[in-house]
Design an enzyme around this catalytic site. Structure first.
Site, short mmCIF file in Angstrom:
data_model
loop_
_atom_site.label_atom_id
_atom_site.label_comp_id
_atom_site.label_asym_id
_atom_site.label_seq_id
_atom_site.Cartn_x
_atom_site.Cartn_y
_atom_site.Cartn_z
CB ILE A 695 -0.73 0.05 1.40
CG1 ILE A 695 -0.11 -0.25 2.41
CG2 ILE A 695 -1.65 -1.20 1.13
CD1 ILE A 695 -1.39 -0.13 4.01
N GLY A 696 1.87 1.12 -0.01
CA GLY A 696 3.07 2.50 -0.28
C GLY A 696 4.80 2.08 0.07
N GLY A 698 7.62 4.33 1.33
CA GLY A 698 8.60 5.09 1.83
C GLY A 698 9.95 5.11 1.39
N GLY A 701 11.71 2.31 3.79
CA GLY A 701 11.01 0.87 3.08
C GLY A 701 10.02 0.88 2.59
CB VAL A 703 3.67 0.83 4.14
CG1 VAL A 703 2.37 0.27 4.98
CG2 VAL A 703 4.61 1.69 4.73
CE LYS A 718 8.76 3.80 8.16
NZ LYS A 718 8.61 5.02 9.05
CG ASP A 824 9.34 13.56 6.53
OD1 ASP A 824 9.61 14.43 5.75
OD2 ASP A 824 9.77 11.96 5.77
#
Length: 1002
Positions: A695-696, A698, A701, A703, A718, A824
């Protein structure tokens, strides 16, 4: 009033006052200052949030909603014996719910949602026999629902959604004869739906979605004629729908059962008699047969989701006859029939769908014929998915009329001819996939209009000519580009280096010549580079050593020469390397990926030698002069490096000797308060970390979504990419922060994993509760994964999100034992739960501050490395300043402006020294605010008459503009270039609350 009753009256008043003071004592943080008035100088009936009866002057209502309060709830609340209403929603109350609430026999309304209450539901709440509304959604409750809750005969609304509750629905719920709304969404409930629930003949709303319910729905449930909304989505329910369902449920406006195992046909009565239906979701089941043509009688229908079933006849002419009937549905916004067996020709009537129509999913069916040239009539279409069908003919020019189109998927068909020039008018496109067709001619050259394009796939066609240089002017957002399997010739333009966000480039299987451009080394985000099957020459350029994130690299079947660059050993993420069938020569490196024979291919390079034994290459032989030169170079290198190596060794020894105050290891963090989980458990939870659950991705790493245990809700895992520099440090930082913070607007960690995978590699992961509504970025800038439904943030939601994030920053900066700077803060790190409450996440760059004698915070580290994400990083960080709480305020200000304008801080429009802050500030000065805000916040019309619906609040254009300007001024003040000009977070909260209060009273 006689003496004894007067005495009792005074004594009762004093009991209430002392109980309120006891409640105040348990509150540790009160950022909105509501408790300042709770003092001796003011009668307690005049304290803020306290309402008393006029006759007895006894407390009848305690309203602390949305005050940012942190603390536990005092058991003395049970002494407020006249209480009728308790509203604690949207705070950070924690610990268990005091069972003394069960003594409040007059209590009618108990609202405790959006807090951090833990423990189990008090069983003696059943003694509150007058309770009519009990809502405690979005907390951390565990355990089962007490059986005694079934005795609350006056209960009208029960909301237990978004907790960790488990077990079955008590059979005693059948006694809740007054119940109108039941919300159990997103828990860990399991078992079948009890038959006793069919006794609730007053039920209007029921949501059991996102649990583990199984078995069949009791047939008599569908006889509760009062029902208006049913959501059983994302469970394991099975069986068929009764033929008479629509006759028995005439008041339905929402019927959502997607993501189950229902089968059979769609009952005609559901779409002919339930005439109020607005949302019908039957997707991801096993329904078969035709869609009843009567569906067109649903004039209020907005969403029709039938995707991923077995509907249709596999090619019959009447398969999609129902589409014509949908012309009567003037409010239709989304139609999903993706992944079925619909065949035949696409009815021309599809171009006459409603003016509000935005999303059309027709992909993965058996549709034949051509795409109607009148498709341009759907002027508000944002997504068109017809991939994997049998469509023929040309791409109609009318597509160019779809000015709002963002997603165009035509792949896997038999389209021919050229790409019409009109397609270049779709300037809002972020996804364009024309692959696997029979298209020909030159690649479209007017790509400079596609400033939002992220994914472009033209592979597996018959395109000829050269690659247009203008294609590489899409430097802002393009992440995936594929021109593979065509007949393109000429050189790869050097302008390819402009695509600095490009992650995948595939121009394989063409007729390209010349050298590999040196500028490819500027594409620092590249993960996959495929150049195989061309006629490229020259050497492998040294600039590719900059591609530290490269995972897949294939330059096989070209005419490349020279040595294999040694820097390929140092690309630590490289998993696949194919250099076969070129003219490469010299010694094969032996480190990095070259240690894995199955990950590299070198065949067809006859002049290579050396390497690991498994490659079975000839040994390398050098002339004596060459060896002498090498030995001399080695001596020089050692003479230079040995002193440095000695110093480095001493430093390492010093660093690994722990002293008081040094930073502990990740293992020590895990031993201090965070439960651990095994690699195998996470592998199973995510189906082997499958791409379907990704689903993502970054900086450090990926997710994944998963389910840890069968009777639990979804989780987000994550997984750290430990090959990425700084990933381990990020893991330690995040563990360190998350174990020390607790706030309802911070993403809560569930567990951690620090282990090894099945190949013996280090493995580290963090596990969080899955956030159903994704990130704010998903809503502001939807991607291909987030436009399944038309959705956007209205101004009321933005205001609440802004306040939530401000609460989180205030907690981190001012109320933690050691102040914490997030470092961040950005829209992708602000997640939204089921109720759209914001939670700040990703503390991988966070820093603790140590208090100075003056009380201000300073960075614990002496590092001057720039921390954060481009566009959100405060300017002082770029000049070597240490991180500070004011840096977070800058990022917060940029985030506010991003929400209001809909513009990323890295948008291509911001250049020549102009940024989002300056652009917004200028608009405020020139009274041009309404020209720069996100157009989705307002609608066209008479400024004095048109109202704008915002979460069931309506405002005139003038009122809306006033609110936007107020928030925008805060965003500009927070993102000021100078630190001293920026607002303090406490002032931000105060002003935000004032705006919300005024906005709510309009």
């Amino acid at each position: 009033m006689n003496l004894s009753s007067a005495y009792a009256h005074v004594l009762g008043n004093e009991t209430d006052r002392l109980a309120l003071l006891a409640i105040k004592d348990k509150i540790t943080q009160d950022p909105s200052g509501i408790l300042y008035s709770w003092n001796k100088s003011i009668h307690f009936c005049n304290w803020e949030g306290v309402i008393c009866s006029q006759r007895h002057q006894r407390v009848i209502m305690l309203d602390l909603m949305s005050k940012g309060i942190i603390g536990s709830l005092s058991p003395y609340i049970g002494n407020l014996s006249f209480l009728r209403t308790i509203d604690l929603r949207n705070n950070s109350f924690h610990s268990q719910i005091p069972h003394e609430i069960g003594r409040l026999f007059r209590l009618q309304i108990l609202l405790m949602g959006n807090n951090s209450f833990s423990g189990q539901l008090p069983t003696n709440l059943s003694q509150c026999s007058n309770l009519i509304n009990f809502t405690i959604g979005h907390n951390n409750l565990v355990g089962e629902i007490p059986m005694d809750f079934g005795s609350l005969s006056k209960l009208i609304a029960l909301g237990l959604h978004d907790n960790n509750l488990t077990g079955r629905i008590p059979a005693s719920f059948g006694n809740l004869s007054s119940l109108e709304a039941l919300g159990l969404t997103s828990n860990k409930f399991y078992g079948s739906i009890p038959g006793s629930i069919t006794q609730l003949q007053s039920l209007l709303y029921i949501s059991l979605a996102d649990n583990m319910f199984s078995g069949m729905v009791p047939q008599s449930f569908y006889n509760i004629s009062s029902l208006q909304y049913i959501s059983f989505a994302k469970n394991q329910l099975e069986g068929s729908l009764p033929p008479e369902i629509g006759l028995n449920l005439p008041n339905l406006f929402g019927f959502l059962i997607g993501g189950n195992q229902f089968s059979g046909s769609i009952p005609i009565s559901l779409v002919s008699n339930a005439s109020k239906l607005q949302n019908l979701d039957l997707a991801y089941n096993s329904f078969t047969g035709n869609v009843p043509i009567e569906v067109g009688s649903l004039q209020d229908l907005q969403v029709l989701a039938l995707g991923t079933n077995g509907l249709g006849g596999g090619g019959k002419d009447d398969d999609m006859k129902f589409l014509t009937s949908l012309n009567n549905c003037s409010n239709l916004q989304l139609l999903d029939i993706y992944g079925n067996q619909f065949g035949g020709r696409l009815p021309i009537s599809v171009v006459n769908l409603s003016n509000t129509f935005g999303y059309l999913y027709l992909g993965n069916n058996q549709i034949v014929g051509s795409l109607p040239s009148e498709i341009g009539n759907l002027v508000n279409l944002m997504l068109l998915s017809v991939e994997m069908n049998f469509l023929t003919g040309i791409i109609p020019k009318g597509i160019g009329m779809l000015q709002n189109l963002q997603y165009l998927g035509l792949s896997g068909n038999r389209f021919s001819g050229q790409i019409p020039d009109s397609v270049g008018n779709n300037s809002q496109l972020y996804y364009l996939d024309l692959s696997d067709n029979k298209l020909e001619g030159n690649v479209l050259s007017n790509f400079e209009k596609y400033q939002s394009l992220q994914i472009l796939n033209l592979s597996h066609n018959h395109f000829t000519g050269t690659i247009p240089k203008k294609l590489f002017e899409l430097s802002g957002h393009l992440t995936t580009l594929s021109l593979a399997h065509n007949s393109l010739f000429g050189q790869i333009p050097s302008e390819v280096g402009n695509l600095q966000n490009l992650q995948s480039l595939d121009i394989s299987e063409n007729k390209l010549t010349g050298d590999i451009p040196v500028t490819l080394g500027d594409c620092l985000s590249l993960e996959s580079l495929y150049l195989q099957g061309n006629i490229l020459g020259g050497v492998i350029p040294s600039s590719l050593s900059h591609l530290k994130g490269l995972k897949n690299f294939d330059i096989s079947r070209n005419n490349l020469s020279g040595d294999i660059p040694k820097y390929l050993e140092n690309l630590l993420l490289l998993k696949s390397l194919n250099l076969s069938f070129n003219n490469l020569e010299g010694e094969v490196p032996t480190k990095g990926i070259f240690q894995n024979a199955s990950a590299i291919s070198l065949v067809g390079n006859s002049k290579l030698c050396g390497g690991m034994a498994k490659l079975e290459l000839e040994k390398c032989y050098f002339k004596k002069s060459e060896k002498h030169g090498m030995h001399l170079a080695l001596k020089v290198a050692l003479g230079v490096l040995l002193p440095s190596l000695v110093i480095a060794s001493l430093l390492l020894a010093f660093c690994f000797t722990r002293r008081p105050g040094t930073r502990p290891s990740s293992e020590e963090f895990l031993k201090d308060g965070l439960e651990r989980i095994s690699y195998n458990e996470l592998r199973k939870a995510t189906d082997g970390f499958s791409l379907s659950n990704l689903i993502g991705v970054g900086s450090y790493g990926s997710v994944y979504k998963g389910v840890l245990h069968q009777n639990e809700g979804p989780i987000a895992v994550k997984v750290l990419n430990l090959m990425e520099t700084g990933a381990s440090k990020s893991f330690i930082a995040e563990c360190e922060v998350l174990r020390k913070v607790r706030h309802r607007n911070l993403l809560k960690i569930l567990t951690v994993c620090s282990s090894v995978d099945f190949e013996g590699n280090d493995f580290k992961a963090l596990v969080f509760k899955f956030m159903h509504n994704g990130s704010v970025e998903d809503w502001l800038h939807p991607s291909s994964d987030s436009v399944l439904l038309p959705r956007y943030l209205n101004l009321w939601q933005m205001l609440n999100i802004a306040i939530d994030v401000a609460f989180a920053l205030d907690y981190l900066h001012n109320h933690c034992e050691i102040p914490i700077v997030h470092c961040d803060l950005k829209s992708s790190n602000i997640l939204l739960d089921h109720d759209m409450a914001a939670r700040v996440g990703d503390f991988g760059l966070a820093k603790f501050l140590r208090k100075t004698s003056s009380g201000s915070g300073t960075n614990e580290s002496n590092s001057f490395a720039v921390r954060g994400t481009i566009g959100y990083i405060p300017p002082e960080y770029g000049m070597g300043a240490q991180v500070s709480t004011q840096g977070d305020l800058y990022s917060y200000g940029i985030f506010l402006l991003e929400m209001l304008t809909g513009k990323r801080p890295t948008d291509m429009m911001f250049k020549d020294g102009v940024n989002l802050h300056q652009w917004t500030r200028l608009a405020l000065t020139d009274q041009g605010v309404m020209d720069i805000i996100d157009t989705r916040l307002v609608s066209e019309g008479d400024p004095n008459e048109t109202t704008y619906d915002s979460d069931m609040h309506k405002y005139t254009r003038e009122q809306l503009q006033e609110c936007i300007i107020s928030i925008m001024n805060i965003g500009v003040a927070c993102s000021a270039e100078s630190i001293v000009e920026r607002m303090e977070i406490k002032d931000v909260l105060a002003q935000m609350h004032a705006i919300k209060k005024k906005f709510a009273q309009i």
